[in-house]
Design an enzyme around this catalytic site. Structure first.
Site, mmCIF file in Angstrom:
data_model
loop_
_atom_site.group_PDB
_atom_site.id
_atom_site.type_symbol
_atom_site.label_atom_id
_atom_site.label_comp_id
_atom_site.label_asym_id
_atom_site.label_seq_id
_atom_site.Cartn_x
_atom_site.Cartn_y
_atom_site.Cartn_z
ATOM 1 N N CYS A 1 -4.222 0.857 -2.432
ATOM 2 C CA CYS A 1 -4.046 -0.425 -1.742
ATOM 3 C C CYS A 1 -2.998 -1.286 -2.446
ATOM 4 C CB CYS A 1 -5.349 -1.208 -1.710
ATOM 5 S SG CYS A 1 -6.655 -0.452 -0.746
ATOM 6 N N GLU B 1 -3.096 -4.356 -3.327
ATOM 7 C CA GLU B 1 -3.634 -5.219 -4.388
ATOM 8 C C GLU B 1 -3.643 -4.494 -5.731
ATOM 9 O OE1 GLU B 1 -4.857 -4.631 -1.404
ATOM 10 O OE2 GLU B 1 -6.055 -6.290 -0.638
ATOM 11 N N ASN C 1 0.837 -1.202 0.000
ATOM 12 C CA ASN C 1 0.000 0.000 0.000
ATOM 13 C C ASN C 1 0.870 1.251 0.000
ATOM 14 O OD1 ASN C 1 0.568 -0.905 2.653
ATOM 15 N ND2 ASN C 1 -1.146 0.211 3.532
ATOM 16 N N CYS D 1 -10.870 -2.722 -4.286
ATOM 17 C CA CYS D 1 -9.954 -3.750 -4.801
ATOM 18 C C CYS D 1 -10.727 -4.944 -5.350
ATOM 19 C CB CYS D 1 -8.974 -4.187 -3.720
ATOM 20 S SG CYS D 1 -7.729 -2.917 -3.397
ATOM 21 N N CYS E 1 -10.457 -4.804 0.132
ATOM 22 C CA CYS E 1 -11.523 -3.819 0.298
ATOM 23 C C CYS E 1 -12.437 -3.831 -0.935
ATOM 24 C CB CYS E 1 -10.922 -2.428 0.509
ATOM 25 S SG CYS E 1 -10.353 -1.644 -1.009
HETATM 26 N N1 THU Z 1 -5.275 -1.571 2.485
HETATM 27 C C1 THU Z 1 -4.711 -2.337 1.501
HETATM 28 O O1 THU Z 1 -3.642 -2.020 0.966
HETATM 29 N N2 THU Z 1 -5.359 -3.466 1.140
HETATM 30 C C2 THU Z 1 -6.491 -3.941 1.734
HETATM 31 O O2 THU Z 1 -6.990 -4.982 1.341
HETATM 32 C C3 THU Z 1 -7.097 -3.204 2.840
HETATM 33 C C4 THU Z 1 -6.530 -1.869 3.116
HETATM 34 C C5 THU Z 1 -4.555 -0.383 2.918
HETATM 35 C C6 THU Z 1 -5.185 0.935 2.571
HETATM 36 C C7 THU Z 1 -4.595 1.832 3.641
HETATM 37 O O3 THU Z 1 -3.306 2.258 3.216
HETATM 38 C C8 THU Z 1 -4.432 0.932 4.833
HETATM 39 O O4 THU Z 1 -4.450 -0.394 4.318
HETATM 40 C C9 THU Z 1 -5.512 1.080 5.898
HETATM 41 O O5 THU Z 1 -6.765 1.015 5.338
#
Ligand code: THU
Length: 161
Positions: A73, A75, A62, A115, A112
């Site tokens: 994110c 992903e 992320n 994603c 999320c």
């Molecule tokens: N985040 C991800 O990178 N992937 C996920 O599946 C859930 C959330 C990140 C977004 C943000 O930078 C941090 O996690 C908190 O939400």
């Protein structure tokens, strides 16, 4: 009126040691990648690793931003990279892991909503299921055999026809 129930098949492994070796390897890459996350605002470090049909693997993390909505994110970072570096090569597996200092890291997280939409588009456009391997730094690991299972009734290109 009729009612229909949608169910999704989920494989639950007690820990990463139970996984088929290729899955354990990809999850481990995702775990290692969490160390490269740029998450100064949330402190929630996510790593995502893909395996492609040509056998290559790639990892992403992320990438947060002072303007919070500009953050992206792990992903979507790794899927964009895969598509940019290996255009047209199918993604077959996506492992997701995380590390949150002081939190419970012994459980899987799942992608999320945004994603899910993005992964679903990659799956549709390559007409190849993307297996999801979800695990923390220990504890249970979930495997889904295709990303579409995480986004039932998805909005897709087909809806625009
Ligand atoms: N985040 C991800 O990178 N992937 C996920 O599946 C859930 C959330 C990140 C977004 C943000 O930078 C941090 O996690 C908190 O939400």
């Amino acid at each position: 009126m009729k009612k229909k129930e949608l169910t999704i098949p989920l494989e639950i492994y007690e820990n990463a040691g139970e996984l088929p070796p290729a899955d354990a390897l990809l999850l481990n890459l995702a775990m290692e990648a969490t160390g490269n996350a740029y998450a100064p605002y949330s402190g929630f470090r996510v790593g995502a690793s893909v395996r492609l049909a040509n056998g290559k693997t790639l990892s992403g993390t992320n990438q947060e931003n002072a303007s919070f909505p500009a953050g992206i994110c792990a992903e979507r970072v790794v899927l964009s990279a895969a598509s940019a570096i290996y255009p047209g090569i199918e993604v077959t597996d996506l492992a997701i892991s995380f590390f949150y200092e002081g939190g419970n890291n012994a459980k899987p997280i799942s992608p999320c909503g945004i994603c899910r939409q993005t992964i679903s588009e990659y799956e549709l456009r390559s007409a190849t299921p993307i297996r999801l391997i979800l695990g923390g730094n220990s504890g249970e690991v979930f495997i889904l055999s295709r990303a579409a299972d995480l986004l039932p009734l998805a909005f897709t290109l087909a809806e625009m026809k």
